[in-house]
Motif scaffolding. Structure first.
Motif, PDB file in Angstrom:
ATOM      1  N   LYS A  66       3.339  10.267   1.992  1.00 34.83           N
ATOM      2  CA  LYS A  66       3.483   9.870   3.387  1.00 34.83           C
ATOM      3  C   LYS A  66       2.406  10.582   4.200  1.00 34.83           C
ATOM      4  O   LYS A  66       1.749  11.513   3.707  1.00 34.83           O
ATOM      5  N   HIS A  67       2.228  10.122   5.437  1.00 35.69           N
ATOM      6  CA  HIS A  67       1.233  10.691   6.331  1.00 35.69           C
ATOM      7  C   HIS A  67       1.917  11.125   7.626  1.00 35.69           C
ATOM      8  O   HIS A  67       2.617  10.324   8.245  1.00 35.69           O
ATOM      9  N   PRO A  68       1.720  12.378   8.053  1.00 30.39           N
ATOM     10  CA  PRO A  68       2.351  12.834   9.289  1.00 30.39           C
ATOM     11  C   PRO A  68       1.669  12.289  10.547  1.00 30.39           C
ATOM     12  O   PRO A  68       2.235  12.358  11.628  1.00 30.39           O
ATOM     13  N   TYR A  69       0.465  11.743  10.405  1.00 27.56           N
ATOM     14  CA  TYR A  69      -0.313  11.235  11.534  1.00 27.56           C
ATOM     15  C   TYR A  69      -0.849   9.855  11.172  1.00 27.56           C
ATOM     16  O   TYR A  69      -0.883   9.472  10.000  1.00 27.56           O
ATOM     17  N   PRO A  70      -1.324   9.088  12.164  1.00 27.23           N
ATOM     18  CA  PRO A  70      -1.850   7.758  11.854  1.00 27.23           C
ATOM     19  C   PRO A  70      -2.988   7.810  10.839  1.00 27.23           C
ATOM     20  O   PRO A  70      -3.840   8.700  10.896  1.00 27.23           O
ATOM     21  N   ARG A  71      -2.965   6.881   9.908  1.00 25.26           N
ATOM     22  CA  ARG A  71      -4.037   6.736   8.918  1.00 25.26           C
ATOM     23  C   ARG A  71      -4.460   5.277   8.927  1.00 25.26           C
ATOM     24  O   ARG A  71      -3.664   4.382   8.663  1.00 25.26           O
ATOM     25  N   TYR A  72      -5.723   5.054   9.228  1.00 28.79           N
ATOM     26  CA  TYR A  72      -6.292   3.718   9.292  1.00 28.79           C
ATOM     27  C   TYR A  72      -6.973   3.444   7.961  1.00 28.79           C
ATOM     28  O   TYR A  72      -7.789   4.233   7.498  1.00 28.79           O
ATOM     29  N   VAL A  73      -6.638   2.320   7.329  1.00 28.98           N
ATOM     30  CA  VAL A  73      -7.138   2.029   5.984  1.00 28.98           C
ATOM     31  C   VAL A  73      -7.827   0.670   5.965  1.00 28.98           C
ATOM     32  O   VAL A  73      -7.273  -0.326   6.442  1.00 28.98           O
ATOM     33  N   TYR A  74      -9.027   0.646   5.400  1.00 25.18           N
ATOM     34  CA  TYR A  74      -9.797  -0.590   5.233  1.00 25.18           C
ATOM     35  C   TYR A  74     -10.038  -0.792   3.742  1.00 25.18           C
ATOM     36  O   TYR A  74     -10.449   0.139   3.048  1.00 25.18           O
ATOM     37  N   VAL A  75      -9.768  -1.986   3.236  1.00 26.99           N
ATOM     38  CA  VAL A  75      -9.951  -2.298   1.817  1.00 26.99           C
ATOM     39  C   VAL A  75     -11.377  -2.796   1.608  1.00 26.99           C
ATOM     40  O   VAL A  75     -11.751  -3.852   2.121  1.00 26.99           O
ATOM     41  N   LEU A  76     -12.159  -2.028   0.863  1.00 25.29           N
ATOM     42  CA  LEU A  76     -13.538  -2.417   0.556  1.00 25.29           C
ATOM     43  C   LEU A  76     -13.612  -3.387  -0.617  1.00 25.29           C
ATOM     44  O   LEU A  76     -14.452  -4.289  -0.628  1.00 25.29           O
ATOM     45  N   ALA A  77     -12.769  -3.175  -1.623  1.00 22.05           N
ATOM     46  CA  ALA A  77     -12.829  -4.003  -2.832  1.00 22.05           C
ATOM     47  C   ALA A  77     -11.463  -4.027  -3.503  1.00 22.05           C
ATOM     48  O   ALA A  77     -10.673  -3.077  -3.378  1.00 22.05           O
ATOM     49  N   GLY A  78     -11.196  -5.107  -4.225  1.00 21.23           N
ATOM     50  CA  GLY A  78      -9.971  -5.227  -4.995  1.00 21.23           C
ATOM     51  C   GLY A  78      -8.788  -5.716  -4.173  1.00 21.23           C
ATOM     52  O   GLY A  78      -8.921  -6.087  -3.001  1.00 21.23           O
ATOM     53  N   ASP A 101      -1.258   2.866   7.915  1.00 23.30           N
ATOM     54  CA  ASP A 101      -0.125   3.309   7.098  1.00 23.30           C
ATOM     55  C   ASP A 101       1.033   3.768   7.991  1.00 23.30           C
ATOM     56  O   ASP A 101       0.814   4.268   9.097  1.00 23.30           O
ATOM     57  N   PRO A 102       2.261   3.629   7.473  1.00 28.47           N
ATOM     58  CA  PRO A 102       3.410   4.112   8.243  1.00 28.47           C
ATOM     59  C   PRO A 102       3.344   5.631   8.404  1.00 28.47           C
ATOM     60  O   PRO A 102       2.813   6.338   7.553  1.00 28.47           O
ATOM     61  N   ILE A 103       3.895   6.107   9.509  1.00 24.24           N
ATOM     62  CA  ILE A 103       3.888   7.531   9.794  1.00 24.24           C
ATOM     63  C   ILE A 103       5.212   8.138   9.328  1.00 24.24           C
ATOM     64  O   ILE A 103       6.292   7.629   9.654  1.00 24.24           O
ATOM     65  N   ARG A 108       3.939   3.809  -1.473  1.00 26.91           N
ATOM     66  CA  ARG A 108       3.049   3.899  -2.637  1.00 26.91           C
ATOM     67  C   ARG A 108       2.102   2.702  -2.611  1.00 26.91           C
ATOM     68  O   ARG A 108       2.357   1.708  -1.935  1.00 26.91           O
ATOM     69  N   ALA A 109       1.031   2.806  -3.364  1.00 27.39           N
ATOM     70  CA  ALA A 109       0.051   1.734  -3.453  1.00 27.39           C
ATOM     71  C   ALA A 109      -0.307   1.522  -4.906  1.00 27.39           C
ATOM     72  O   ALA A 109      -0.469   2.492  -5.656  1.00 27.39           O
ATOM     73  N   GLU A 110      -0.412   0.259  -5.296  1.00 25.53           N
ATOM     74  CA  GLU A 110      -0.794  -0.044  -6.676  1.00 25.53           C
ATOM     75  C   GLU A 110      -1.842  -1.141  -6.708  1.00 25.53           C
ATOM     76  O   GLU A 110      -1.778  -2.105  -5.928  1.00 25.53           O
ATOM     77  N   ALA A 111      -2.817  -0.958  -7.586  1.00 24.50           N
ATOM     78  CA  ALA A 111      -3.878  -1.949  -7.744  1.00 24.50           C
ATOM     79  C   ALA A 111      -3.322  -3.198  -8.419  1.00 24.50           C
ATOM     80  O   ALA A 111      -2.526  -3.102  -9.352  1.00 24.50           O
ATOM     81  N   LEU A 112      -3.747  -4.341  -7.922  1.00 27.20           N
ATOM     82  CA  LEU A 112      -3.341  -5.621  -8.506  1.00 27.20           C
ATOM     83  C   LEU A 112      -4.556  -6.249  -9.183  1.00 27.20           C
ATOM     84  O   LEU A 112      -5.659  -6.187  -8.658  1.00 27.20           O
ATOM     85  N   PRO A 130      -2.208  18.927   7.263  1.00 28.75           N
ATOM     86  CA  PRO A 130      -2.317  17.986   6.139  1.00 28.75           C
ATOM     87  C   PRO A 130      -2.293  16.554   6.656  1.00 28.75           C
ATOM     88  O   PRO A 130      -1.631  16.243   7.650  1.00 28.75           O
ATOM     89  N   THR A 131      -3.039  15.679   5.984  1.00 30.50           N
ATOM     90  CA  THR A 131      -3.037  14.265   6.361  1.00 30.50           C
ATOM     91  C   THR A 131      -2.222  13.431   5.385  1.00 30.50           C
ATOM     92  O   THR A 131      -1.859  12.305   5.695  1.00 30.50           O
ATOM     93  N   THR A 132      -1.942  13.998   4.210  1.00 37.21           N
ATOM     94  CA  THR A 132      -1.142  13.311   3.190  1.00 37.21           C
ATOM     95  C   THR A 132      -0.184  14.326   2.573  1.00 37.21           C
ATOM     96  O   THR A 132      -0.584  15.445   2.255  1.00 37.21           O
ATOM     97  N   VAL A 133       1.072  13.906   2.386  1.00 35.49           N
ATOM     98  CA  VAL A 133       2.081  14.740   1.737  1.00 35.49           C
ATOM     99  C   VAL A 133       2.606  13.965   0.553  1.00 35.49           C
ATOM    100  O   VAL A 133       3.107  12.849   0.705  1.00 35.49           O
ATOM    101  N   ARG A 134       2.481  14.538  -0.635  1.00 37.36           N
ATOM    102  CA  ARG A 134       3.008  13.872  -1.842  1.00 37.36           C
ATOM    103  C   ARG A 134       4.463  14.227  -2.030  1.00 37.36           C
ATOM    104  O   ARG A 134       4.872  15.369  -1.797  1.00 37.36           O
ATOM    105  N   ARG A 135       5.244  13.236  -2.487  1.00 37.00           N
ATOM    106  CA  ARG A 135       6.655  13.490  -2.751  1.00 37.00           C
ATOM    107  C   ARG A 135       6.779  14.219  -4.082  1.00 37.00           C
ATOM    108  O   ARG A 135       6.153  13.840  -5.068  1.00 37.00           O
ATOM    109  N   GLU A 136       7.577  15.262  -4.077  1.00 38.12           N
ATOM    110  CA  GLU A 136       7.817  16.011  -5.323  1.00 38.12           C
ATOM    111  C   GLU A 136       8.668  15.162  -6.251  1.00 38.12           C
ATOM    112  O   GLU A 136       9.589  14.484  -5.789  1.00 38.12           O
ATOM    113  N   PRO A 137       8.411  15.227  -7.554  1.00 28.60           N
ATOM    114  CA  PRO A 137       9.204  14.404  -8.515  1.00 28.60           C
ATOM    115  C   PRO A 137      10.647  14.822  -8.570  1.00 28.60           C
ATOM    116  O   PRO A 137      11.080  15.833  -8.216  1.00 28.60           O
TER     117      PRO A 137
END
Length: 137
Positions: A66-78, A101-103, A108-112, A130-137
């Motif tokens: 997750k992201h605690p702040y706004p994250r703007y994402v542009y898809v270059l390829a795929g 991305d949601p705040i 999660r994201a997966e390549a298709l 931090p701009t990204t926080v990973r969820r602990e397993p």
């Protein structure tokens, strides 16, 4: 003679400038909310802007995060599927698409397909945050 040369030089310069193609800016997308419908609100105080590129291998995925702040994402390829684990919403994005991305919502994201995914992300956050926080397993 000097005046004639100066006039000729001015005409050549003006002609060369007129021959240059003009720059064109075309808006591609305008957003006022995240992919989860949250309004975009800038953090107060000083900000650090970070631009990063992420490569997701073909058939690969990003871990839940997750992201605690706004994250703007542009898809270059795929092509990529982004699944919001809080709302259950999933969106498929392709090269040329943009999202915010949601705040503070796990996703999660997966390549298709058989092509890697290349993403450009722009984060705006307080310096050192931090701009990204990973969820602990």
């Amino acid at each position: 003679m000097i005046r004639a040369l100066a006039l000729l030089a001015a005409l050549v310069t003006a002609s060369a400038a007129a021959a240059q193609p003009a720059a064109v800016t075309t808006p591609l997308k305008s957003l006022d909310a995240t992919s989860a419908g949250q309004p975009i609100v800038m953090p107060a105080g000083p900000l650090r802007v970070t631009v990063s590129e992420t490569l997701i291998p073909a058939h690969g995925a990003l871990p839940v995060h997750k992201h605690p702040y706004p994250r703007y994402v542009y898809v270059l390829a795929g092509r990529v599927r982004v699944t919001n684990l809080v709302t259950g919403q999933a969106a498929e994005l392709k090269a040329g698409d943009m999202t915010i991305d949601p705040i503070d919502q796990w996703h999660r994201a997966e390549a298709l397909g058989d092509e890697p995914v290349r993403l450009i992300a722009i984060d705006q956050a307080p310096p050192g945050a931090p701009t990204t926080v990973r969820r602990e397993p």
